[in-house]
Design an enzyme around this catalytic site. Structure first.
Site, PDB file in Angstrom:
ATOM      1  N   GLU A  76       0.839  -1.215   0.000  1.00  0.00           N
ATOM      2  CA  GLU A  76       0.000   0.000   0.000  1.00  0.00           C
ATOM      3  C   GLU A  76       0.871   1.261   0.000  1.00  0.00           C
ATOM      4  O   GLU A  76       0.736   2.129   0.875  1.00  0.00           O
ATOM      5  CB  GLU A  76      -0.995  -0.020   1.172  1.00  0.00           C
ATOM      6  CG  GLU A  76      -1.974  -1.172   1.051  1.00  0.00           C
ATOM      7  CD  GLU A  76      -3.185  -1.103   1.975  1.00  0.00           C
ATOM      8  OE1 GLU A  76      -3.259  -0.216   2.845  1.00  0.00           O
ATOM      9  OE2 GLU A  76      -4.089  -1.957   1.818  1.00  0.00           O
TER      10      GLU A  76
ATOM     11  N   GLU B 232      -4.789  -8.753  -0.467  1.00  0.00           N
ATOM     12  CA  GLU B 232      -5.556  -8.502   0.757  1.00  0.00           C
ATOM     13  C   GLU B 232      -7.014  -8.349   0.364  1.00  0.00           C
ATOM     14  O   GLU B 232      -7.327  -7.553  -0.535  1.00  0.00           O
ATOM     15  CB  GLU B 232      -5.099  -7.216   1.462  1.00  0.00           C
ATOM     16  CG  GLU B 232      -3.808  -7.385   2.226  1.00  0.00           C
ATOM     17  CD  GLU B 232      -3.429  -6.146   3.032  1.00  0.00           C
ATOM     18  OE1 GLU B 232      -4.332  -5.414   3.492  1.00  0.00           O
ATOM     19  OE2 GLU B 232      -2.222  -5.908   3.182  1.00  0.00           O
TER      20      GLU B 232
HETATM   21  O1  AHR Z   1      -5.152  -6.024   6.916  1.00  0.00           O
HETATM   22  C1  AHR Z   1      -5.041  -4.875   7.707  1.00  0.00           C
HETATM   23  C2  AHR Z   1      -4.406  -3.709   6.974  1.00  0.00           C
HETATM   24  O2  AHR Z   1      -5.219  -3.324   5.914  1.00  0.00           O
HETATM   25  C3  AHR Z   1      -3.081  -3.981   6.329  1.00  0.00           C
HETATM   26  O3  AHR Z   1      -2.019  -3.855   7.192  1.00  0.00           O
HETATM   27  C4  AHR Z   1      -3.024  -2.932   5.260  1.00  0.00           C
HETATM   28  O4  AHR Z   1      -2.251  -3.328   4.161  1.00  0.00           O
HETATM   29  C5  AHR Z   1      -4.470  -2.699   4.894  1.00  0.00           C
HETATM   30  O5  AHR Z   1      -4.774  -1.370   4.835  1.00  0.00           O
END
Ligand code: AHR
Length: 490
Positions: free
Chosen positions: A173, A299
């Site tokens: 991110e 994710e």
């Molecule tokens: O999964 C929790 C958080 O969500 C992670 O650390 C981040 O990459 C995302 O914003």
């Protein structure tokens, strides 16, 4: 009555096991207190890893596990997590409430976990606060067979053979917690860092660039334009990872009919996002390198309104997991199967105790969540060829089907809270001689598996009728069913 035609001779792509991948971060009680209890814990453990969690996770056959973050990855220095545990530094976890990370869970402990689960490791490198040299050294430490100082150090720490890590994330991110960069700035850093991720000992690295939040097409376009028109193009680039969360408007066990629909509807937006991101990547298809870049979703999952008392008691982002989460998982796994030709890997957030978890723990207790069981049912599709389906129903069902050499696997999900339906499945291009199935269902979308009542949302056998080659079964409201039909070869 709903009818589902399975076009067994109309293939999409093989369902890579990696589409059912997972993610573990140093966040809340995911790692410390969750999967990792420490070697001296009174809680039963295997070399410090919670034994019950390992027992529960093994049947999921986790194909790949991403670690150590998330946002934490850009604050993590791998050297802190190797060597004698008592000598490892204690560092502040900048992103997650400034808790102190004692680093007793580091590279070797993570590799032990992967080994116990049979999962391939996927390491996220630190771009935000690290250096290319640090990442280069981590790759060498993990993958160089022997004879270099770093490989010998790994050996001295108990791992004579290389870990053979193939998947390397170049930051996380970077548009947010990974440095608040714009796509051009990140592209410059990406190329610099990825240049120093070499092949060692027969392991060719697969470098993953940070992709967009959800379907941010501008990030993708700007990143690839910056990449392809400059010398950055020389850097290795194999994968491109988007993130997508299903934002909730309620606390985990307090969803209303309305907020349930609002969250589950976001699965359709994710599917559209995957299609559009892949189409954009394909628009560079004449470029020999970018045309081959694989799309990841490293994710994803439900993210509900946090419940402060719960988080205070159990850990940050400890989110109760309900029948609603099982539906979100089932809808999403179905869409991964349908889009199997566009996806390379997907990792749900997260493995234990954080967001849409497989397991929830507290002290010595550990329970399998409804999401766990959705993954367990969907497992039957792995390695099969995803095929096209045609659905006719007044209920908003979701389905995916896949064909293996011996079976046809069908998953149908009914997210409707009120309407059940009878489903008639007609396989086209294949004959079925017998079938068995399992259903995951609870009439209350807010139902969960507690430590005291772990069997509230668990799979049950699904009664199926077979008439000729057609399969019939009942699908109640709020349910997921997976059917395995035996193929008859003429
Ligand atoms: O999964 C929790 C958080 O969500 C992670 O650390 C981040 O990459 C995302 O914003």
């Amino acid at each position: 009555m709903s009818t589902l035609t399975i076009h067994a001779a109309d293939p999409i792509a093989r369902i890579r096991p990696e589409l059912h991948g997972h993610f573990l971060e140093h966040l809340g009680a995911a790692t410390y207190g969750g999967i990792w209890v420490g070697k001296n814990s009174p809680i039963a453990n295997i070399g410090g890893l919670r034994a019950t969690a390992i027992d529960y996770l093994r049947p999921l056959k986790i194909p790949v596990l991403r670690w150590p973050g998330g946002c934490y990855a850009d604050n993590y220095h791998w050297r802190d997590g190797v060597g004698l545990p008592r000598e490892r530094p204690r560092r502040v976890n900048l992103w997650w409430d400034g808790t102190v990370d004692e680093n007793s869970f580091g590279t070797h402990e993570f590799m032990d976990l992967c080994k116990l689960l049979g999962a391939r490791p996927y390491l996220a490198g630190n771009v935000g606060s690290g250096s290319p040299a640090e990442l280069r050294d981590w790759v060498e430490y993990c993958n160089f067979p022997f004879g270099s100082t770093l490989a010998d150090e790994r050996l001295a720490h108990g791992a004579p053979g290389p870990f053979g890590v193939r998947y390397w994330g170049i930051g996380n991110e970077s548009w947010g917690c990974g440095g608040h960069l714009n796509p051009e700035e990140y592209c410059a850093l990406y190329s610099r860092f990825a240049t120093y991720v070499p092949a060692h000992g027969g392991t060719a690295p697969f470098c993953v660039a940070v992709g967009p939040e959800s379907n941010d097409l501008a990030w993708t376009r700007r990143f690839f334009d910056a990449f392809r028109t400059t010398r950055r193009y020389q850097a290795p680039l194999h994968g491109y990872a988007m993130h997508h969360y299903f934002w909730g408007k309620s606390k985990p066990t307090e969803y209303s009919r309305e907020t349930l629909a609002l969250q589950l509807d976001q699965c359709a937006a994710l599917e559209q996002g995957i299609i559009e991101q892949r189409t954009l990547l394909d628009s560079y298809a004449t470029d020999p390198k970018i045309g081959r870049v694989q799309l990841l979703l490293d994710e994803w999952g439900t993210w509900d309104v946090s419940d402060e008392a719960t988080e205070h008691r159990y850990g940050k982002f400890w989110q109760q997991n309900t029948m609603r989460d099982a539906l979100a998982a089932a809808l999403t796994l179905n869409l991964f199967h349908r889009q199997a030709d566009k996806l390379f890997m997907c990792n749900i957030a997260q493995l234990v105790n954080v967001l849409q978890a497989m397991l929830l723990t507290h002290e010595e207790q550990c329970v399998r969540t409804p999401t766990y069981f959705a993954f367990l049912l969907a497992l039957k599709h792995r390695g099969n060829m995803s095929v096209r389906t045609e659905l006719s129903s007044s209920v908003p069902l979701s389905c995916s089907a896949s064909v293996g050499s011996k079976e046809v696997v069908i998953t149908v999900v009914n997210p409707d809270p009120d309407r059940g339906t009878e489903v008639l499945c007609r396989p086209d291009g294949v004959t079925i001689s017998g079938a068995s199935g399992q259903i995951l269902h609870h009439k209350d979308w807010n139902a969960w598996n507690s430590f005291d009542e772990p069997g509230t949302v668990v799979p049950a056998p699904l009664p199926i009728t077979l008439s000729g080659s057609s399969l019939g079964f009942q699908l109640p409201p709020l349910s997921m069913a997976t059917i395995v039909g035996q193929r008859k070869h003429s």
